[in-house]
Every structure is written in structure tokens, then in C-alpha cells.
Write a protein that holds these residues in place. Structure first.
Motif, PDB file in Angstrom:
ATOM      1  N   SER A 128       0.856  -1.183   0.000  1.00  0.00           N
ATOM      2  CA  SER A 128       0.000   0.000   0.000  1.00  0.00           C
ATOM      3  C   SER A 128       0.890   1.229   0.000  1.00  0.00           C
ATOM      4  O   SER A 128       2.108   1.125   0.178  1.00  0.00           O
ATOM      5  N   TYR A 186      -7.590   6.596   1.760  1.00  0.00           N
ATOM      6  CA  TYR A 186      -9.008   6.280   1.770  1.00  0.00           C
ATOM      7  C   TYR A 186      -9.830   7.326   1.026  1.00  0.00           C
ATOM      8  O   TYR A 186     -10.855   7.011   0.468  1.00  0.00           O
ATOM      9  N   SER A 196     -10.156   9.117  -1.913  1.00  0.00           N
ATOM     10  CA  SER A 196      -9.716   9.227  -3.299  1.00  0.00           C
ATOM     11  C   SER A 196     -10.909   9.579  -4.185  1.00  0.00           C
ATOM     12  O   SER A 196     -12.053   9.609  -3.740  1.00  0.00           O
ATOM     13  N   VAL A 207     -13.772   9.232  -7.144  1.00  0.00           N
ATOM     14  CA  VAL A 207     -14.749   8.176  -7.389  1.00  0.00           C
ATOM     15  C   VAL A 207     -14.190   7.119  -8.333  1.00  0.00           C
ATOM     16  O   VAL A 207     -14.393   5.921  -8.142  1.00  0.00           O
ATOM     17  N   GLU A 208     -13.446   7.540  -9.341  1.00  0.00           N
ATOM     18  CA  GLU A 208     -12.927   6.589 -10.322  1.00  0.00           C
ATOM     19  C   GLU A 208     -11.664   5.865  -9.848  1.00  0.00           C
ATOM     20  O   GLU A 208     -11.162   4.974 -10.531  1.00  0.00           O
ATOM     21  N   THR A 209     -11.145   6.240  -8.684  1.00  0.00           N
ATOM     22  CA  THR A 209      -9.952   5.608  -8.129  1.00  0.00           C
ATOM     23  C   THR A 209     -10.338   4.813  -6.890  1.00  0.00           C
ATOM     24  O   THR A 209     -10.989   5.330  -5.997  1.00  0.00           O
ATOM     25  N   THR A 210      -9.928   3.563  -6.843  1.00  0.00           N
ATOM     26  CA  THR A 210     -10.266   2.748  -5.672  1.00  0.00           C
ATOM     27  C   THR A 210      -9.413   3.142  -4.470  1.00  0.00           C
ATOM     28  O   THR A 210      -8.335   3.710  -4.618  1.00  0.00           O
ATOM     29  N   ARG A 211      -9.922   2.823  -3.288  1.00  0.00           N
ATOM     30  CA  ARG A 211      -9.174   3.093  -2.058  1.00  0.00           C
ATOM     31  C   ARG A 211      -7.886   2.267  -2.041  1.00  0.00           C
ATOM     32  O   ARG A 211      -7.844   1.152  -2.524  1.00  0.00           O
ATOM     33  N   ASN A 212      -6.874   2.834  -1.426  1.00  0.00           N
ATOM     34  CA  ASN A 212      -5.603   2.146  -1.251  1.00  0.00           C
ATOM     35  C   ASN A 212      -5.531   1.767   0.229  1.00  0.00           C
ATOM     36  O   ASN A 212      -4.954   2.477   1.042  1.00  0.00           O
ATOM     37  N   ASP A 213      -6.179   0.662   0.592  1.00  0.00           N
ATOM     38  CA  ASP A 213      -6.350   0.326   2.002  1.00  0.00           C
ATOM     39  C   ASP A 213      -5.829  -1.059   2.377  1.00  0.00           C
ATOM     40  O   ASP A 213      -6.275  -1.658   3.340  1.00  0.00           O
TER      41      ASP A 213
END
Length: 103
Positions: free
Chosen positions: A6, A31, A33, A35-41
Motif C-alpha cells: 500500500s 481512503y 480518493s 470516485v474513479e480511483t479505488t481506495r488504497n487500504d
């Protein structure tokens, strides 16, 4: 490889295991980010134990006791009496205090 699971928002360098060698502690998360980018969690925080020769060995959370599966934005080393600790600050969440080994 484990350090690249991550994104990293905070890095601490200290002797976390009391072996007189510097270690690295990393944590992060992204967290909030677009809408078009997923969370980096995917990160849990990671302790990398140093060997004094520039090499660092990742320590799994079950062994290190470090479990920071939140949106960490900053870390700081603290000392309370004789005990060491780490403060972990995250976005829109509680501040965490993690006790490390006594120094």
C-alpha cells in the motif's frame, strides 16, 4: 515486496526491538480518493528490522504486534516514563498509542 503493498504516508526510524540497530516503521493508506480511483487500504503498517548492514527484514504483524489497518497520516515516537511508544494519527479516526518495548 511487503513494503509496497500500500502507499506509505509515514516513516519512523528508531531501534524498535532494542537490539542497538536501527529499524524502519512504515504506515499509510489512501481512503479519500476520487470516485474513479479505488481506495488504497491494503496496508497494515510494517516493521522492517535492520541488521546494521543496510538490510531490512519485514516482520509480520502477528510477530511485531503492529496492526494499523486504518488511514494513517503521521507517526511519532514517544516516551512515557521508561516505556517507549508510537503515536499513530489517521484521518477522521482515533489517535492510536502503541506501546513498544521498554528502553
Amino acid at each position: 515486496i511487503e513494503a509496497q503493498i500500500s502507499n506509505i504516508e509515514a516513516i519512523l526510524i528508531d531501534d524498535f526491538n532494542n537490539d542497538q540497530l536501527l529499524d524502519i516503521l512504515i504506515a499509510g493508506g489512501l481512503y479519500d480518493s476520487e470516485v474513479e480511483t479505488t481506495r488504497n487500504d491494503a496496508g497494515l503498517g510494517l516493521l522492517l528490522e535492520g541488521d546494521g548492514k543496510g538490510n531490512f527484514i519485514p516482520v509480520r504483524p502477528v510477530k511485531s504486534g503492529l496492526f494499523l489497518n486504518v488511514n494513517i497520516k503521521d507517526l511519532a515516537v514517544i516516551k512515557i516514563k521508561e516505556a517507549g511508544g508510537i503515536i499513530a494519527a489517521s484521518s477522521n479516526d482515533f489517535v492510536r498509542i502503541i506501546k513498544t518495548k521498554t528502553k
